[in-house]
Design a protein around this motif. Structure first.
Motif, PDB file in Angstrom:
ATOM      1  N   UNK A 157       0.826  -1.182  -0.040  1.00  0.00           N
ATOM      2  CA  UNK A 157      -0.160   0.093  -0.103  1.00  0.00           C
ATOM      3  C   UNK A 157       1.166   1.154   0.130  1.00  0.00           C
ATOM      4  N   UNK A 158       0.346   2.422  -0.633  1.00  0.00           N
ATOM      5  CA  UNK A 158       1.069   3.623  -0.750  1.00  0.00           C
ATOM      6  C   UNK A 158       0.866   4.373   0.631  1.00  0.00           C
ATOM      7  N   UNK A 159       2.014   4.933   1.112  1.00  0.00           N
ATOM      8  CA  UNK A 159       1.826   5.716   2.514  1.00  0.00           C
ATOM      9  C   UNK A 159       1.150   6.941   2.225  1.00  0.00           C
ATOM     10  N   UNK A 160       0.665   7.492   3.056  1.00  0.00           N
ATOM     11  CA  UNK A 160      -0.111   8.939   3.118  1.00  0.00           C
ATOM     12  C   UNK A 160       0.485  10.036   2.537  1.00  0.00           C
ATOM     13  N   UNK A 161       1.835   9.773   2.697  1.00  0.00           N
ATOM     14  CA  UNK A 161       2.754  11.029   2.356  1.00  0.00           C
ATOM     15  C   UNK A 161       2.936  11.064   0.925  1.00  0.00           C
ATOM     16  N   UNK A 162       2.821   9.935   0.150  1.00  0.00           N
ATOM     17  CA  UNK A 162       3.318   9.812  -1.070  1.00  0.00           C
ATOM     18  C   UNK A 162       2.410  10.613  -2.085  1.00  0.00           C
ATOM     19  N   UNK A 163       2.753  10.912  -3.160  1.00  0.00           N
ATOM     20  CA  UNK A 163       2.164  11.785  -4.184  1.00  0.00           C
ATOM     21  C   UNK A 163       0.783  11.028  -4.800  1.00  0.00           C
ATOM     22  N   UNK A 164      -0.281  11.601  -5.099  1.00  0.00           N
ATOM     23  CA  UNK A 164      -1.394  10.835  -5.306  1.00  0.00           C
ATOM     24  C   UNK A 164      -1.014  10.067  -6.720  1.00  0.00           C
ATOM     25  N   UNK A 165      -0.152  10.345  -7.672  1.00  0.00           N
ATOM     26  CA  UNK A 165       0.020   9.712  -8.935  1.00  0.00           C
ATOM     27  C   UNK A 165       1.242   8.784  -8.822  1.00  0.00           C
ATOM     28  N   UNK A 166       2.152   8.845  -7.816  1.00  0.00           N
ATOM     29  CA  UNK A 166       3.287   8.061  -7.611  1.00  0.00           C
ATOM     30  C   UNK A 166       2.735   6.473  -7.767  1.00  0.00           C
ATOM     31  N   UNK A 167       3.412   5.646  -8.192  1.00  0.00           N
ATOM     32  CA  UNK A 167       2.935   4.250  -8.094  1.00  0.00           C
ATOM     33  C   UNK A 167       3.688   3.473  -6.920  1.00  0.00           C
ATOM     34  N   UNK A 168       2.668   2.371  -6.480  1.00  0.00           N
ATOM     35  CA  UNK A 168       3.090   1.801  -5.304  1.00  0.00           C
ATOM     36  C   UNK A 168       4.218   1.255  -5.455  1.00  0.00           C
ATOM     37  N   UNK A 169       4.965   0.824  -4.245  1.00  0.00           N
ATOM     38  CA  UNK A 169       6.365   0.473  -4.018  1.00  0.00           C
ATOM     39  C   UNK A 169       6.012  -1.093  -4.281  1.00  0.00           C
ATOM     40  N   UNK A 170       7.081  -1.804  -4.586  1.00  0.00           N
ATOM     41  CA  UNK A 170       7.349  -3.206  -4.968  1.00  0.00           C
ATOM     42  C   UNK A 170       8.247  -3.639  -3.835  1.00  0.00           C
ATOM     43  N   UNK A 171       7.891  -4.837  -3.052  1.00  0.00           N
ATOM     44  CA  UNK A 171       8.703  -5.420  -2.097  1.00  0.00           C
ATOM     45  C   UNK A 171       8.919  -6.854  -2.595  1.00  0.00           C
ATOM     46  N   UNK A 172      10.140  -7.310  -2.443  1.00  0.00           N
ATOM     47  CA  UNK A 172      10.249  -8.778  -2.977  1.00  0.00           C
ATOM     48  C   UNK A 172      11.372  -9.466  -1.886  1.00  0.00           C
ATOM     49  N   UNK A 173      11.323 -10.684  -1.834  1.00  0.00           N
ATOM     50  CA  UNK A 173      12.320 -11.674  -0.928  1.00  0.00           C
ATOM     51  C   UNK A 173      13.077 -12.265  -1.909  1.00  0.00           C
ATOM     52  N   UNK A 174      14.672 -11.965  -1.608  1.00  0.00           N
ATOM     53  CA  UNK A 174      15.356 -12.874  -2.475  1.00  0.00           C
ATOM     54  C   UNK A 174      15.853 -14.217  -1.844  1.00  0.00           C
ATOM     55  N   UNK A 175      15.880 -15.278  -2.671  1.00  0.00           N
ATOM     56  CA  UNK A 175      16.198 -16.347  -2.018  1.00  0.00           C
ATOM     57  C   UNK A 175      17.457 -16.707  -1.554  1.00  0.00           C
ATOM     58  N   UNK A 176      18.451 -15.847  -1.985  1.00  0.00           N
ATOM     59  CA  UNK A 176      19.825 -15.892  -1.701  1.00  0.00           C
ATOM     60  C   UNK A 176      20.267 -14.448  -1.001  1.00  0.00           C
ATOM     61  N   UNK A 177      21.060 -14.331   0.192  1.00  0.00           N
ATOM     62  CA  UNK A 177      21.387 -12.983   0.680  1.00  0.00           C
ATOM     63  C   UNK A 177      22.406 -12.318  -0.295  1.00  0.00           C
ATOM     64  N   UNK A 178      23.376 -13.058  -0.596  1.00  0.00           N
ATOM     65  CA  UNK A 178      24.508 -12.405  -1.348  1.00  0.00           C
ATOM     66  C   UNK A 178      24.002 -11.483  -2.495  1.00  0.00           C
ATOM     67  N   UNK A 179      23.185 -11.965  -3.592  1.00  0.00           N
ATOM     68  CA  UNK A 179      22.673 -11.007  -4.601  1.00  0.00           C
ATOM     69  C   UNK A 179      22.024  -9.785  -4.285  1.00  0.00           C
ATOM     70  N   UNK A 180      21.384 -10.074  -2.937  1.00  0.00           N
ATOM     71  CA  UNK A 180      20.689  -8.648  -2.394  1.00  0.00           C
ATOM     72  C   UNK A 180      21.541  -7.855  -2.174  1.00  0.00           C
ATOM     73  N   UNK A 181      22.833  -8.245  -1.546  1.00  0.00           N
ATOM     74  CA  UNK A 181      23.816  -7.180  -1.023  1.00  0.00           C
ATOM     75  C   UNK A 181      24.774  -6.605  -2.095  1.00  0.00           C
TER      76      UNK A 181
END
Length: 310
Positions: free
Chosen positions: A179-203
């Motif tokens: 969900x979009x936070x209240x402070x975000x602009x109205x036309x701004x797209x929602x953030x995408x959250x993901x979980x990497x299977x391996x930790x090193x590529x994330x870093x």
């Protein structure tokens, strides 16, 4: 004829006689012009007697009123003194209770409990951050990208950032919009959250994002952040004056867990656990902050008995 003339003469004399004189003579023909029956001295004596009676009566009334008023005032004074005494007793009791509260260890106990609560809150935030350590948050992905195409879109992004990394290491357990936070602009797209299977590529992805030019024109509208708990973000926001001064001075630093700054200055590593400690340390290094860093937790002051017992 003489009689008739005499009557006429007497009638004429009576006619020309003034009426007040006539009335006075007619009123008391035998008085001989003496004093009236009631003399002025007798009237004056009667008035003095009446005045003395009236004076005595008024004195009696004033004495009765004074006695009644004095009795009423005495009763009211006794009631007021009783109320004042009760208020004084209650005030003394409250002052004694406040003295006991100020002299005992309640303030120290509350301060100790507050410290323990802060430690527990930091520990809970650290556990939550550890559960999110494989997560990444991407901001700016257009809403036109369908949810089922998000994984392919992000895989292409990571391949662009890490061209030498094999696709098998870029596996994602899940990905979705939040969900979009209240402070975000109205036309701004929602953030995408993901979980990497391996930790090193994330870093590796976060390390590659330190060079904004690596995104190129295709992905220059995107931003990638690590995923932290709300408590950690609030704590890091308090360190903002410190991090700004460190970046302006070209001093390297990194974040520690729970929230703290690990600063490398002149080959010496310094750990700053609070904004106040950081402000004192940076001032000792000759660095000036844009604004003072304030502690989130206010110090509990011990109550001191500043009243006076009566």
């Amino acid at each position: 004829m003489a009689t008739a003339k005499g009557k006429i003469a007497s009638g004429t004399k009576e006619f020309f006689t003034p009426r007040p004189s006539k009335r006075r003579e007619d009123a008391d023909p035998q008085n001989g012009g003496g004093s009236p029956s009631h003399s002025p001295a007798s009237a004056a004596g009667t008035s003095e007697v009446d005045l003395m009676v009236f004076t005595t009566r008024m004195e009696t009334l004033f004495k009765e009123f004074s006695s009644s008023l004095s009795a009423r005032l005495d009763t009211m004074s006794a009631d007021i003194r009783k109320d004042i005494q009760e208020i004084g007793d209650r005030t003394s009791h409250l002052e004694n209770k406040m003295s006991e509260m100020a002299d005992n260890t309640m303030a120290a106990a509350v301060e100790s409990l507050e410290t323990k609560l802060l430690q527990c809150t930091n520990k809970l935030a650290d556990l939550e951050d550890r559960s999110r350590r494989h997560n990444l948050k991407i901001r700016g992905i257009p809403e036109t990208i369908h949810p089922r195409d998000l994984m392919a879109y992000v895989t292409d992004l990571f391949t662009h950032l890490l061209p030498r990394v094999a696709l098998d290491t870029l596996l994602m357990d899940r990905i979705h919009r939040i969900p979009k936070p209240p402070s975000a602009p109205q036309k701004a797209p929602r953030d995408v959250i993901l979980k990497m299977h391996y930790y090193k590529p994330r870093e590796d992805v976060l390390r590659a994002m330190r060079k904004p030019e690596i995104l190129g024109s295709q992905y220059d509208h995107l931003e990638i952040y690590p995923d932290f708990s709300k408590a950690t973000l609030q704590q890091r926001r308090l360190f903002h004056p410190l991090t700004t001064s460190l970046r302006d001075a070209g001093i390297l630093y990194r974040w520690g867990f729970p929230t703290k700054l690990i600063v490398l200055c002149d080959g010496v590593t310094t750990v700053l656990t609070s904004p106040t400690e950081g402000r004192i340390t940076l001032e000792s290094w000759g660095l000036q902050l844009n604004k003072d860093a304030q502690e989130r937790r206010s110090t509990l002051k011990k109550v001191t008995p500043d009243w006076r017992q009566r």
